[in-house]
Design a protein around this motif. Structure first.
Motif, PDB file in Angstrom:
ATOM      1  N   VAL A 158       0.837  -1.204   0.000  1.00  0.00           N
ATOM      2  CA  VAL A 158       0.000   0.000   0.000  1.00  0.00           C
ATOM      3  C   VAL A 158       0.870   1.252   0.000  1.00  0.00           C
ATOM      4  CG1 VAL A 158      -1.767   1.284   1.259  1.00  0.00           C
ATOM      5  CG2 VAL A 158      -1.832  -1.228   1.225  1.00  0.00           C
ATOM      6  N   PRO A 161       3.767   0.826  -3.685  1.00  0.00           N
ATOM      7  CA  PRO A 161       3.364  -0.203  -4.651  1.00  0.00           C
ATOM      8  C   PRO A 161       4.369  -0.412  -5.778  1.00  0.00           C
ATOM      9  CG  PRO A 161       2.036   1.784  -4.902  1.00  0.00           C
ATOM     10  CD  PRO A 161       2.800   1.947  -3.635  1.00  0.00           C
ATOM     11  N   ASN A 162       5.085   0.632  -6.162  1.00  0.00           N
ATOM     12  CA  ASN A 162       6.041   0.488  -7.265  1.00  0.00           C
ATOM     13  C   ASN A 162       7.251  -0.363  -6.904  1.00  0.00           C
ATOM     14  OD1 ASN A 162       4.454   2.068  -8.934  1.00  0.00           O
ATOM     15  ND2 ASN A 162       5.562   3.954  -8.468  1.00  0.00           N
ATOM     16  N   VAL A 436      -5.639  -6.294  -7.411  1.00  0.00           N
ATOM     17  CA  VAL A 436      -4.391  -6.001  -8.123  1.00  0.00           C
ATOM     18  C   VAL A 436      -4.739  -5.606  -9.550  1.00  0.00           C
ATOM     19  CG1 VAL A 436      -2.148  -6.912  -8.835  1.00  0.00           C
ATOM     20  CG2 VAL A 436      -3.189  -7.703  -6.696  1.00  0.00           C
ATOM     21  N   ASP A 437      -4.207  -4.476  -9.995  1.00  0.00           N
ATOM     22  CA  ASP A 437      -4.571  -3.970 -11.318  1.00  0.00           C
ATOM     23  C   ASP A 437      -3.396  -3.225 -11.932  1.00  0.00           C
ATOM     24  OD1 ASP A 437      -6.076  -3.468 -13.540  1.00  0.00           O
ATOM     25  OD2 ASP A 437      -7.624  -2.295 -12.514  1.00  0.00           O
ATOM     26  N   PRO A 439      -1.770   0.205 -13.439  1.00  0.00           N
ATOM     27  CA  PRO A 439      -1.999   1.647 -13.226  1.00  0.00           C
ATOM     28  C   PRO A 439      -2.515   2.296 -14.504  1.00  0.00           C
ATOM     29  CG  PRO A 439       0.333   1.219 -13.545  1.00  0.00           C
ATOM     30  CD  PRO A 439      -0.332  -0.133 -13.515  1.00  0.00           C
ATOM     31  N   THR A 440      -2.988   3.513 -14.381  1.00  0.00           N
ATOM     32  CA  THR A 440      -3.483   4.253 -15.550  1.00  0.00           C
ATOM     33  C   THR A 440      -2.612   5.468 -15.825  1.00  0.00           C
ATOM     34  OG1 THR A 440      -5.006   5.492 -14.128  1.00  0.00           O
ATOM     35  CG2 THR A 440      -5.856   3.498 -15.192  1.00  0.00           C
ATOM     36  N   LYS A 446      -5.084   2.170 -19.183  1.00  0.00           N
ATOM     37  CA  LYS A 446      -4.247   1.294 -18.379  1.00  0.00           C
ATOM     38  C   LYS A 446      -2.864   1.092 -19.013  1.00  0.00           C
ATOM     39  CE  LYS A 446      -7.762  -1.311 -15.871  1.00  0.00           C
ATOM     40  NZ  LYS A 446      -8.265  -2.657 -15.483  1.00  0.00           N
ATOM     41  N   GLN A 465       4.512  -2.227 -13.657  1.00  0.00           N
ATOM     42  CA  GLN A 465       3.854  -1.583 -12.528  1.00  0.00           C
ATOM     43  C   GLN A 465       2.476  -2.202 -12.295  1.00  0.00           C
ATOM     44  OE1 GLN A 465       3.827   2.577 -13.721  1.00  0.00           O
ATOM     45  NE2 GLN A 465       5.628   2.991 -12.479  1.00  0.00           N
ATOM     46  N   CYS A 466       2.062  -2.194 -11.033  1.00  0.00           N
ATOM     47  CA  CYS A 466       0.693  -2.585 -10.722  1.00  0.00           C
ATOM     48  C   CYS A 466       0.257  -1.876  -9.444  1.00  0.00           C
ATOM     49  CB  CYS A 466       0.541  -4.103 -10.594  1.00  0.00           C
ATOM     50  SG  CYS A 466       1.568  -4.880  -9.348  1.00  0.00           S
ATOM     51  N   THR A 467      -1.042  -1.814  -9.240  1.00  0.00           N
ATOM     52  CA  THR A 467      -1.591  -1.146  -8.069  1.00  0.00           C
ATOM     53  C   THR A 467      -2.169  -2.179  -7.102  1.00  0.00           C
ATOM     54  OG1 THR A 467      -3.771  -0.881  -9.114  1.00  0.00           O
ATOM     55  CG2 THR A 467      -2.161   0.899  -9.423  1.00  0.00           C
ATOM     56  N   LYS A 469      -5.018  -2.173  -4.231  1.00  0.00           N
ATOM     57  CA  LYS A 469      -6.105  -1.464  -3.564  1.00  0.00           C
ATOM     58  C   LYS A 469      -6.753  -2.381  -2.530  1.00  0.00           C
ATOM     59  CE  LYS A 469     -10.552   0.814  -4.380  1.00  0.00           C
ATOM     60  NZ  LYS A 469     -11.586   1.127  -5.404  1.00  0.00           N
TER      61      LYS A 469
END
Length: 497
Positions: A158, A161-162, A436-437, A439-440, A446, A465-467, A469
């Protein structure tokens, strides 16, 4: 050119000729690319992703077994599960040995690691010791600590994330370091984890097929480091320092803490206590040191590869993530994190783990076997359902095939039980805690990963990269509480040491 330099060149030229002539024996060989005189197929190898080339050659020459010649050294490439099982499984007494690995073993110091040892008494001694401490039953006593480590790392995803690959490295290193040595690493810039990372970077680079001519012309190891073209020796010396630091420093730390009576219980401390009554104590301590170093090096690298692939798969295949989370919500609910006690009730999570290991195997040279179309339908697709029955239970037959990722028979990875356990729990925990997604960008589109991989002994997705949440406000609190519990554990550990 000096007389000594000329003599070395003449010696090397003679060595190449002799080795090449020795290789021309009159017996039938499997098909393969023709190569060139003296050097054979050295120049045919690609600079990266050589496993794809091996698979292509298999199709080109119409054979699952391919013959290559690296400066007189015969190399056999096996591209099917059928032939690998026949040779490495049923005939393991014949095919359980190892190559000499001059660069890795003799120049970089990895001869202590029984994964690179020949099939001999020393190998049997170390593997027996390793199996005793890391078999399926023995690792049950580490499950609580693994669960605590996995839950404690969640807040980092959190906050940063990178840096998720760094978090995974810290997690994998923390588990194996604590289990093996009783050492709890620092949250950041831990010297033991740094030593392992440096050593493993060198190992990955050195084990790329055809990377160093000295593996095929061992006499090259005797040329002086200052000699033109001997940069590999200077590089090996640097890598050797990192290797020895990784093997020796945590072991020395345990011995030092034992002398003051302040060491936590660990595999090494327990074995050293037992060794006090052994007649040849010095030799036994050396065996314990080498076994522990093997565990540390293996556990700190392979788990990261598998978990990196898991996160890549979740970004590329959100439909799999949603199906996995539906199972989690049905079994676990929304007010806690999973434990090993939930494993039997989460077959789809287990199927996801098995597909992660199969889809992009940790050791890429096993890719052809794990993508064998006669075993795995549509092998390039990420499809966990291939490991389930129509009723949604785990398919025992298909599950056995993924074991190929850990090798065969006597050379099967003895650390696979703790590796599988930590990967399964991390997958289940991340999917319980996060969506898990990808990034935009500034336009709301995306940023999807390329899906490409690095080359080496173990392979990793190229940086992406991913996020992360948290799936609910309640889960945010659970993540925060886990981080707080870890802080309390650290304070308790530091107070005892």
């Amino acid at each position: 050119m000096t007389t000594s330099a000329s003599a070395v060149l003449v010696f090397l030229a003679a060595a190449v000729l002799i080795i090449s002539l020795r290789s021309h024996r009159r017996f039938r060989l499997p098909p393969g690319p023709k190569g060139v005189p003296f050097f054979g197929n050295v120049f045919d190898l690609p600079k990266s992703q050589e496993w794809l080339t091996y698979a292509e050659w298999s199709k080109q020459y119409g054979s699952d077994i391919i013959y290559l010649n690296f400066v007189g050294t015969p190399v056999i490439v096996i591209n099917s599960a059928k032939h690998a099982t026949e040779l490495f499984g049923k005939r393991s007494a014949i095919y359980s040995d190892r190559s000499r690995f001059v660069m890795v073993n003799e120049l970089m110091g990895w001869e202590f690691d029984f994964a690179f040892m020949g099939y001999n008494d020393r190998w049997r001694e170390l593997r027996r010791m390793f199996h005793k401490e890391f078999n399926a039953q023995a690792i049950l006593k580490y499950q609580l600590r693994m669960t605590q480590e996995v839950q404690a790392i969640l807040h980092r995803f959190v906050e940063r994330p990178n840096d998720f690959m760094d978090h995974l490295r810290h997690l994998a290193g923390s588990i194996i370091l604590f289990v093996t040595y009783g050492i709890k690493p620092l949250p950041k810039d831990d010297p033991h984890l740094k030593a392992a990372d440096n050593a493993l970077r060198g190992l990955v680079a050195a084990t790329h097929a055809g990377a160093h001519l000295v593996d095929f012309i061992p006499a090259l190891k005797y040329i002086p480091s200052w000699f033109p073209g001997a940069g590999f020796k200077r590089q090996a010396a640097e890598w050797c320092k990192a290797t020895m630091n990784m093997r020796d420093e945590p072991f020395a730390a345990v011995k030092k803490s034992m002398s003051t009576g302040s060491t936590p219980v660990s595999i090494v401390s327990s074995l050293l206590t037992e060794a006090e009554c052994v007649k040849d104590r010095e030799r036994q301590e050396e065996a314990i040191r080498d076994m522990a170093g093997t565990a540390y090096s293996g556990g700190a690298d392979t788990t990261v590869s598998a978990l990196g692939t898991f996160l890549l798969a979740m970004v590329l295949h959100p439909e799999v993530q949603r199906k996995a989370q539906a199972e989690i919500d049905r079994v676990i609910g929304h007010d806690r994190l999973p434990t090993f006690e939930d494993e039997q009730d989460l077959p789809y999570i287990t199927a996801v783990m098995r597909e992660v290991l199969r889809w992009r195997p940790i050791a890429p040279l096993g890719r052809a076997i794990l993508h064998d179309e006669s075993v795995f339908k549509d092998p390039d697709s990420f499809n966990p359902d291939r490991f389930l029955t129509k009723e949604g239970t785990l398919d025992a037959d298909s599950a056995s095939h993924v074991d190929f990722v850990f090798g065969f028979a006597r050379r099967a990875c003895p650390g696979r039980f703790i590796g599988i356990s930590s990967v399964w729990l991390t997958i289940a925990t991340i999917l319980t805690a996060f969506d898990v997604d990808a990034p935009t960008d500034e336009h709301g589109s995306k940023i999807m990963p390329s899906g490409e991989y690095t080359s080496g002994l173990a392979m990793y997705p190229v940086p992406f990269q991913c996020t992360f949440k948290p799936r609910s406000a309640q889960m945010e609190t659970i993540i925060s509480d886990a981080a707080q519990k870890e802080e309390e554990f650290l304070l308790d550990i530091r107070g005892k040491v």
